[in-house]
Design a protein around this motif. Sequence first.
Motif, short mmCIF file in Angstrom:
data_model
loop_
_atom_site.label_atom_id
_atom_site.label_comp_id
_atom_site.label_asym_id
_atom_site.label_seq_id
_atom_site.Cartn_x
_atom_site.Cartn_y
_atom_site.Cartn_z
N SER A 19 1.19 -1.61 -0.33
CA SER A 19 0.37 -0.17 0.38
C SER A 19 0.86 1.36 -0.31
O SER A 19 0.38 2.07 -0.58
CB SER A 19 -1.16 -0.06 0.94
OG SER A 19 -0.24 -0.22 2.44
N THR A 57 -4.71 -4.17 -9.11
CA THR A 57 -4.37 -4.33 -8.29
C THR A 57 -4.63 -2.81 -7.49
O THR A 57 -5.67 -3.01 -6.01
CB THR A 57 -4.08 -5.29 -7.76
OG1 THR A 57 -3.97 -6.65 -8.73
CG2 THR A 57 -3.77 -6.05 -6.32
N LYS A 61 -7.64 -1.39 -4.42
CA LYS A 61 -6.61 -1.12 -3.34
C LYS A 61 -7.00 -0.36 -2.98
O LYS A 61 -6.96 0.54 -1.96
CB LYS A 61 -4.80 -1.44 -2.71
CG LYS A 61 -5.17 -3.16 -3.46
CD LYS A 61 -3.60 -3.75 -2.26
CE LYS A 61 -3.64 -5.00 -2.03
NZ LYS A 61 -1.81 -5.57 -2.20
N SER A 65 -9.15 1.49 -0.04
CA SER A 65 -8.84 2.31 0.86
C SER A 65 -9.65 3.16 1.16
O SER A 65 -9.69 4.42 2.81
CB SER A 65 -7.09 2.69 0.37
OG SER A 65 -6.83 3.57 -0.54
#
Length: 564
Positions: A19, A57, A61, A65
């Motif tokens: 991340s 991806t 993600k 978030s």
Amino acid sequence: MYKDFFGLSELPFTIVPSSRYIFLSARHREAMNHLQAGLGGGGGFALLTGEVGTGKTTVSKALLSVLDSTIKTGLLLNPTYTSSELLEAICDEFSIHYQESASLKQLTQAIYQYLLDNHGKGIKTLLLIDEAQHLSADVLEQLRLLTNLETESQKLLRVLLIGQPELQYKLQTEELRQLAQRITGRYHLLPLTTDEVAQYIQFRLHVAGGQYEVFGPKAVKLIAKQTQGVPRLINLVCDKCMLYAYYSGEAHISPAIAEKACEDVMSFQRPIGRTNPALNGVQISQKKPSPWLTYVASLSVGALLAAGIWVGLSSWNHDRQLKLPNTAITPSLVENKERDQPSTNTQKQADSLENGVSDIIEPLISKSYNPIAAMQTMLALWGYNVSNDEANCQQAERANLYCYQDSGSLNDLAVINRPAMLTLQDQYHSYFAILYKLSGEHAQLLLANKRVEVPIEWLKQHWMGEFQLLWYSDLADQTLKLNSQGPEVKKLNKLLSQVLGEPAQERDEFDQSVKNKVEAFQMWQGINVDGIAGKRTLMLLDSYVNHKAPNVLEHVRSSTVGNQ
């Protein structure tokens, strides 16, 4: 190994997702906006597609978030399920209790009760399915039935399908038309542009503690070209670059190091769009072969038949295949009023120009969001009449047609002189048009099966430079350089001699004289002068010698330097 040498706190180009290293380009942010809009209403499905390694991806993600606590999410990875296994996996992901060997009805009821409970608590339920191209039609249909669970105002379950481009093809089949109609938000993620590649590399170095620019502009440009802007490949190449620089004791990545790293990494990779297991055995509709492709077809068909694959070649009658009107649709305001009565007010003139073109373009935009349809049109210009599931780079390569994706200017496209798929922008969306012809102050675009003529100035305002095109060469799989040998070198030398206006000499070895010709041609074209006949050099060379291929310039240019 090289971490301390470059003063880094960690390795910046690992391919393990983190991340901390989420880099959101303009495309990634646009994808998030599209998906959030699609999932934010009462719709049941959203779709995110992109080639391997383009950052799907990363987008998913980043999307997760920014979701608030009122959204309960579940993620299924690499699903190869039956219908009952899919429902069981959903139950497992959301911790829904079910009996062993439960029926589809029992599993559906358990999920329905869970969704109702969430709804009663003010909680929305979102399911993300990665690698969704692996789902069978039956399983996708079962998923659609799940989204039938709803209240009077909204769906109880929302689904984001994430997959490779073949997922788009699958959703365009007859049996999945109902599911396709439920998709309220979709986005196809393209690779990074050259500028974004530079930003991406610098971003990762900064996160890893880098204090200076390790990669020079020329090295970045080379990496962007060789990796085609695919982030995962960029990571592999950059990691290799830094390793080689460490071994050499160099604090900066030179073009020579970048070239060596690209050669090492990319020799084990296939370019974007090379493989598509879902399309094995798909046939291209057969038309009468053109004389220009007869020889290519005879060689290809023999080899492909041995592997059980058949390729059909269609005619070069472009207007008949595309059903183009004899004359282009031209905004009357541009052609008449502004030409006869030029305004003295520059802003008014610009506004009139915009309004005149928009009257023609706007009704076509909503029909031009799908890049697959644009690819169909571009393939038709090359003589291929193909279905939706055949409109891709894999199918084109069967006849030595290769995809080239980059960003640039209209001058760049004029030099290549091939029809190109342009990514255009209106206020809210990206849409796709084919650059068909360039002439003076106007360009002809193919948009939703219409041929529209627009002023160059209007095109510059709506096009940020991103394009994809097809080019032909039976040398395209080769990278010819000093000491290469064989008939490919002989052919390359012959073509270079033809274009440069030099006497043709029979050579089947890439010696210094051939390298000098390659460098002269590269210098003339304004590209990186390295004496290596790679894809861009071969593409530009073909644009001068192949007069039977479709072109965008109204005139046919000479094929020798002396006549330019």
